[in-house]
Design a protein around this motif. Structure first.
Motif, PDB file in Angstrom:
ATOM      1  N   LEU A 110       1.015  -1.266  -0.005  1.00  0.00           N
ATOM      2  CA  LEU A 110       0.144  -0.036  -0.089  1.00  0.00           C
ATOM      3  C   LEU A 110       0.867   1.157   0.063  1.00  0.00           C
ATOM      4  CD1 LEU A 110      -2.908   1.007   0.115  1.00  0.00           C
ATOM      5  CD2 LEU A 110      -2.900   0.857   2.494  1.00  0.00           C
ATOM      6  N   GLY A 111       1.871   1.175   0.732  1.00  0.00           N
ATOM      7  CA  GLY A 111       2.703   2.463   1.004  1.00  0.00           C
ATOM      8  C   GLY A 111       3.596   2.478  -0.398  1.00  0.00           C
ATOM      9  N   GLU A 112       3.834   1.577  -1.128  1.00  0.00           N
ATOM     10  CA  GLU A 112       4.680   1.802  -2.253  1.00  0.00           C
ATOM     11  C   GLU A 112       3.877   2.319  -3.515  1.00  0.00           C
ATOM     12  OE1 GLU A 112       6.447  -2.057  -3.095  1.00  0.00           O
ATOM     13  OE2 GLU A 112       7.669  -1.929  -1.436  1.00  0.00           O
ATOM     14  N   SER A 113       2.417   1.958  -3.516  1.00  0.00           N
ATOM     15  CA  SER A 113       1.464   2.184  -4.332  1.00  0.00           C
ATOM     16  C   SER A 113       1.301   3.678  -4.107  1.00  0.00           C
ATOM     17  CB  SER A 113       0.229   1.354  -4.491  1.00  0.00           C
ATOM     18  OG  SER A 113       0.404   0.097  -4.863  1.00  0.00           O
ATOM     19  N   LEU A 114       1.177   4.210  -2.957  1.00  0.00           N
ATOM     20  CA  LEU A 114       0.800   5.502  -2.456  1.00  0.00           C
ATOM     21  C   LEU A 114       1.752   6.348  -3.048  1.00  0.00           C
ATOM     22  CD1 LEU A 114      -1.005   5.133   0.639  1.00  0.00           C
ATOM     23  CD2 LEU A 114      -1.834   5.900  -1.418  1.00  0.00           C
ATOM     24  N   THR A 115       3.134   5.923  -2.876  1.00  0.00           N
ATOM     25  CA  THR A 115       4.271   6.521  -3.238  1.00  0.00           C
ATOM     26  C   THR A 115       4.286   6.834  -5.048  1.00  0.00           C
ATOM     27  OG1 THR A 115       5.651   6.002  -1.356  1.00  0.00           O
ATOM     28  CG2 THR A 115       6.856   6.799  -3.446  1.00  0.00           C
ATOM     29  N   ASP A 116       4.183   5.859  -5.559  1.00  0.00           N
ATOM     30  CA  ASP A 116       3.901   5.977  -6.974  1.00  0.00           C
ATOM     31  C   ASP A 116       2.792   6.876  -7.490  1.00  0.00           C
ATOM     32  OD1 ASP A 116       5.788   4.195  -7.085  1.00  0.00           O
ATOM     33  OD2 ASP A 116       4.602   2.279  -7.716  1.00  0.00           O
ATOM     34  N   ILE A 117       1.806   6.666  -6.709  1.00  0.00           N
ATOM     35  CA  ILE A 117       0.600   7.842  -7.154  1.00  0.00           C
ATOM     36  C   ILE A 117       0.786   9.255  -7.115  1.00  0.00           C
ATOM     37  CG2 ILE A 117      -1.603   8.369  -6.370  1.00  0.00           C
ATOM     38  CD1 ILE A 117      -2.257   5.264  -6.091  1.00  0.00           C
ATOM     39  N   ALA A 118       1.636   9.455  -5.816  1.00  0.00           N
ATOM     40  CA  ALA A 118       1.833  10.686  -5.640  1.00  0.00           C
ATOM     41  C   ALA A 118       2.677  11.331  -6.728  1.00  0.00           C
ATOM     42  CB  ALA A 118       2.971  10.899  -4.262  1.00  0.00           C
ATOM     43  N   GLU A 119       3.343  10.511  -7.679  1.00  0.00           N
ATOM     44  CA  GLU A 119       4.120  11.220  -8.734  1.00  0.00           C
ATOM     45  C   GLU A 119       3.425  11.000  -9.961  1.00  0.00           C
ATOM     46  OE1 GLU A 119       6.629  13.038  -8.294  1.00  0.00           O
ATOM     47  OE2 GLU A 119       6.517  12.699  -6.058  1.00  0.00           O
ATOM     48  N   ASP A 120       2.147  10.417 -10.040  1.00  0.00           N
ATOM     49  CA  ASP A 120       1.579   9.826 -11.096  1.00  0.00           C
ATOM     50  C   ASP A 120       0.488  10.973 -11.488  1.00  0.00           C
ATOM     51  OD1 ASP A 120       0.185   8.623 -13.274  1.00  0.00           O
ATOM     52  OD2 ASP A 120      -0.843   7.328 -12.040  1.00  0.00           O
ATOM     53  N   SER A 121       0.858  11.646 -12.664  1.00  0.00           N
ATOM     54  CA  SER A 121      -0.032  12.672 -13.031  1.00  0.00           C
ATOM     55  C   SER A 121      -1.347  12.541 -13.824  1.00  0.00           C
ATOM     56  CB  SER A 121       0.706  13.659 -14.192  1.00  0.00           C
ATOM     57  OG  SER A 121       0.794  13.043 -15.267  1.00  0.00           O
TER      58      SER A 121
END
Length: 260
Positions: A36-47
């Motif tokens: 979950l944490g890794e996905s949220l990190t990715d989403i933070a940079e996903d325009s």
């Protein structure tokens, strides 16, 4: 990660993260928290992502921490501390993510699962959903879930849940402010994704400013909160989307957002 958490982004920028271990009651094991944490990190940079929905497979939204995992490490204080700190980090990622997060709650959300619901910006529950912070029943007070819970409902309602450990209904959760809406299970997706689509149509830049300011001002004294938000609004007005939105409103036309 695929066996733990599924991720899908639709054409309007709604990314759904689905907890996908129903056989383990979608518990927040160390590996699930990492996923979950890794996905949220990715989403933070996903325009491409404008709104996030957190959902779950099966009859349990999330049962909290994996008690079997905890039992296997009962003699390891370092493991226990690392687990609870990791969970706390992930909950803060949800709050600090510069995109709205909606919990889609079907079934039961207990302990850290209830904490996850409380940490999301918005929550919609089906009418049969139930919620609890039952740690007191097994001798482990829900102290970290208490942080999110006590910031979403009144002190007395939070303490009632924490001290009794009893399940509350979806209707009660809506009454005390833990969830925004309660709907029939047949309307759950229409309600969740209807809300998400409405938000996705707004200026992403404006939503980012607003979410960040909302949580920051909550921790301030009244006068400081007004001083801070006055500066936020003045700075917001310098952005393209604010100027475009005001002009579009006055010109009676649809605004053209640039998310800037």
């Amino acid at each position: 990660m695929q066996n733990l958490l599924n991720r899908h982004t639709d054409e309007v920028g709604i990314t759904t993260l689905t907890l996908s271990q129903p056989e383990r009651r979608n518990s927040l094991s160390f590996s699930m928290l990492d996923a979950l944490g890794e996905s949220l990190t990715d989403i933070a940079e996903d325009s491409a992502t404008r709104v996030v929905v957190i959902a779950a497979e099966g009859k349990v939204f999330c049962a909290g921490h994996d008690l079997k995992e905890i039992r296997d490490q009962l003699d390891s204080y370092d493991f226990q501390l690392a687990l609870f700190k990791r969970c706390s980090e992930v909950m803060q990622q949800v709050v600090n993510l510069q995109k709205p997060v909606i919990a889609r709650v079907a079934g039961v959300a207990t302990a850290a699962g209830c904490q996850l619901v409380a940490s999301c910006d918005l929550a919609v529950a089906e009418s049969s959903a139930r919620f609890a912070t039952p740690g007191v029943n097994i001798g482990l007070f829900c102290s970290t879930p208490m942080v999110a819970l006590s910031r979403n409902v009144s002190r007395k309602h939070a303490m009632e849940m924490l001290l009794t450990g009893e399940m509350i209904s979806a209707a009660r959760a809506e009454q005390i402010g833990l969830v925004n809406r309660v709907v029939d299970e047949t309307l759950l997706d229409d309600t969740v994704y209807g809300m998400a689509r409405t938000i996705a149509q707004k200026s992403g830049h404006t939503v980012k400013i607003g979410k960040g300011a909302f949580y920051k001002q909550l921790e301030m004294p009244l006068a400081g909160a007004y001083d801070y938000t006055a500066e936020v609004m003045a700075e917001n007005l310098r952005a393209h989307d604010a100027q475009e939105g005001i002009c579009a409103f006055l010109d009676k036309r649809k605004p053209e957002w640039k998310d800037s």
